[in-house]
Design a protein around this motif. Structure first.
Motif, mmCIF file in Angstrom:
data_model
loop_
_atom_site.group_PDB
_atom_site.id
_atom_site.type_symbol
_atom_site.label_atom_id
_atom_site.label_comp_id
_atom_site.label_asym_id
_atom_site.label_seq_id
_atom_site.Cartn_x
_atom_site.Cartn_y
_atom_site.Cartn_z
ATOM 1 N N THR A 2 0.838 -1.100 -0.124
ATOM 2 C CA THR A 2 0.107 0.004 -0.015
ATOM 3 C C THR A 2 0.843 1.397 -0.038
ATOM 4 O O THR A 2 0.355 2.334 0.020
ATOM 5 C CB THR A 2 -0.974 -0.034 1.248
ATOM 6 N N LEU B 56 -6.553 -1.572 3.455
ATOM 7 C CA LEU B 56 -6.742 -1.773 2.052
ATOM 8 C C LEU B 56 -8.097 -1.229 1.605
ATOM 9 O O LEU B 56 -9.049 -1.045 2.565
ATOM 10 C CB LEU B 56 -7.146 -3.282 1.916
ATOM 11 N N MET C 98 -7.677 -1.360 -4.501
ATOM 12 C CA MET C 98 -6.692 -2.184 -4.270
ATOM 13 C C MET C 98 -6.699 -3.512 -4.577
ATOM 14 O O MET C 98 -5.907 -4.193 -5.236
ATOM 15 C CB MET C 98 -5.823 -1.895 -2.935
#
Lengths: 217, 217
Positions: free
Chosen positions: B87, B93, B97
């Motif tokens: 990330t 998240l 993503m």
């Protein structure tokens, strides 16, 4: 666009943090921003620190949490001034939140101010609150892979306290690997393996703090 | 202004998460979003789950981390398909993503997809990635005060796995208090105390997963 918004937030925070910093300096207070994952033992470390240094050093604490005043209540039992910040949903403290808490605290009556950040290994490292030094706490129960996986916090911190060494024999934690990986990210990091439960190793940490307090007064 | 930006981010994320969800449903895959503080044992739990269910259930894993591919390499050794998301600085998240990772994964060849979120007890709970269920993992080493201090994650999760019960005798962790406080926040939470180290208690967790997989196919 996104980047611009982020830059504004961090820039605005840095201005407020700078104002906090001037207040701390004017009052000769040494300020640490204590960060860790949830449950690494920040509040326990603060309790032990107050027990050890409280007679010779005037300590104050600002507690940051999403919710509850549980940590401030624990610290309050030691008799030192403490202010709880509840961030609501926010996952870190910022300069504004700490500035608001300072309204409730007499800085001229302190030598050391410990700001306990929200339990989180990521975002707190991005936001200065005006501290002299960032300190991070890692529990051996979290594993020795954390330095490489969460590098920013290790890079931003001046001291790393590795807590719960009393559990090390029950885990796979490799102290030498943790030390080596931490120093590969930040070669000037001071590292103190301790057990807040047994008291083991805390002397080195107290020494580091006392040096900071002496330098700020 | 700040609130507007946040609303946009969460709204945009929900749209992408909804698209992921449709993809998962079209392929009959049961998807869990596994969240915890750093070092609670998410990757260990996934390893144990693959060992136990891998013969009868086709498992895939998406690994989320700030940096390194260490967890994906661990999971890769079990032989199941795995994609690592790094990330950068982001502490959670989001739907985008995970959508990007799905480009590297054949959903039609899976029954169960485990998304391992970034280690963080705060922000991951705010962002759906399209999962059927959120699951959180708490380590007894973190302490029994976590439900009240980090209520959102306990509220959003369907199952709570309490890991490292092998350490419980070396800590002050009170299992009944953790259970009671968790249920006060979320009365429908399924709670599984386990030790990934000894294997203790994992059967109940496997049963919960199998039920989810059966319902999705």
């Amino acid at each position: 666009m996104k980047v611009k918004v982020l830059a504004d937030i961090l820039g605005a925070n840095d201005r407020v943090a700078g104002e906090n910093r001037r207040l701390f300096r004017d009052n000769g207070v040494f300020v640490i921003n204590l960060m860790s994952a949830p449950g690494a033992g920040k509040t326990s470390l603060i309790e032990k620190t107050i027990q050890a240094l409280g007679d010779t050093c005037r300590v104050g604490v600002i507690e940051g949490d999403i919710a509850t005043a549980a940590d401030a209540e624990r610290i309050g039992r030691t008799g030192v001034p403490v202010v709880q910040i509840n961030t609501g949903g926010a996952c870190h403290l910022d300069g504004n939140m700490v500035r608001a808490a300072l309204g409730e605290m007499d800085l001229s009556a302190l030598d050391l101010l410990i700001v306990e950040n929200v339990g989180n290994l990521v975002c707190p490292a991005e936001f200065n609150v005006g501290e002299d030094k960032k300190v991070m706490l890692l529990s051996v129960a979290e594993g020795d892979d954390k330095p490489l996986k969460y590098p920013l916090m290790f890079r931003e911190s001046s001291a790393l306290v590795i807590n719960k060494t009393d559990l090390v024999e029950h885990t796979d934690f490799d102290m030498e690997k943790a030390r080596r990986d931490s120093l590969s990210i930040n070669p000037s990091l001071s590292i103190y393996p301790v057990s807040c439960r047994t008291g083991d190793g805390l002397g080195g940490w107290f020494g580091w703090l006392k040096e900071g307090v002496a330098g700020a007064s």
